[in-house]
Design an enzyme around this catalytic site. Sequence first.
Site, PDB file in Angstrom:
ATOM      1  N   CYS A  78      -9.358  64.830  63.778  1.00 14.40           N
ATOM      2  CA  CYS A  78      -9.292  63.921  62.634  1.00 14.40           C
ATOM      3  C   CYS A  78      -8.396  64.460  61.509  1.00 14.40           C
ATOM      4  O   CYS A  78      -7.189  64.489  61.651  1.00 14.40           O
ATOM      5  CB  CYS A  78     -10.700  63.613  62.130  1.00 14.40           C
ATOM      6  SG  CYS A  78     -10.792  62.121  61.102  1.00 14.40           S
ATOM      7  N   HIS A 132     -14.773  62.330  67.160  1.00 12.61           N
ATOM      8  CA  HIS A 132     -15.866  63.190  66.734  1.00 12.61           C
ATOM      9  C   HIS A 132     -16.965  63.084  67.798  1.00 12.61           C
ATOM     10  O   HIS A 132     -16.731  62.679  68.913  1.00 12.61           O
ATOM     11  CB  HIS A 132     -16.421  62.734  65.381  1.00 12.61           C
ATOM     12  CG  HIS A 132     -15.437  62.806  64.265  1.00 12.61           C
ATOM     13  ND1 HIS A 132     -15.110  63.987  63.631  1.00 12.61           N
ATOM     14  CD2 HIS A 132     -14.714  61.835  63.643  1.00 12.61           C
ATOM     15  CE1 HIS A 132     -14.251  63.752  62.663  1.00 12.61           C
ATOM     16  NE2 HIS A 132     -13.978  62.460  62.647  1.00 12.61           N
TER      17      HIS A 132
END
Length: 240
Positions: free
Chosen positions: A92, A191
């Site tokens: 990310c 994630h």
Amino acid sequence: MLSVCHLYPDLLNLYGDRGNVIAFLQRCRWRDIPVQLIELNAGESIDFNRVDFLFLGGGSDREQNLMAADLEKHKESLREAIEDGLVVLSICGGYQLLGQYYRTPRGEEIPGLGILDHYTVAGEKRLIGNVAIEMNLDGQSIKATGFENHGGQTYLGSVEPLGKVLAGYGNNGKDGTEGARYKNVFCSYLHGPLLPKNHQFTDYLIKLALQRRGIDKQLTPLDDSFEKSANNTMLNRLLK
């Protein structure tokens, strides 16, 4: 002994990203592969050439800006280690940081480290939800799952995508790509965390780290029935 470095664990740990490091360490230990963990915080120094696996997670915009300023001091040594085969997993915000720049909603361009050829622009909406991708690891096609939650939309230049989106948004919700790959650097928006959900990917990273250390060996098989069942359940839910 394999050396694992977790960059800025106190600040970059959104959505359980620390679990990626835990999974890597544990799957080594289950196989009696000696492994040590180094946690690098802001202001500390490290020789990346002595690291076999490097993890960089995600954080809020404020935390990422703080870490970007600190990591800028290590940029050239990190670039050299990457060119020499350092195994990296970047998630990310860490993924965005390795690229050329991030363009804010106001049009301001915040420079990245410029190590990988991709850039990120702020989107009009956040891209949130479970994701399934297909990626090629050592000639084998595998399906991986994870969870994404990002406002930035990333576009790739000369780097390859990590995988093809089967469900979810991926890099930008438009071109069907997810993540990026350059040499032994693997970037993703997933994630969850990513590695505990996808044991084959974890083992591939361990194999690459061993090779960087000059050890070319077959990994001892583990009982992955639980991991396979969980992954298949999510894939069936997303791809039905």
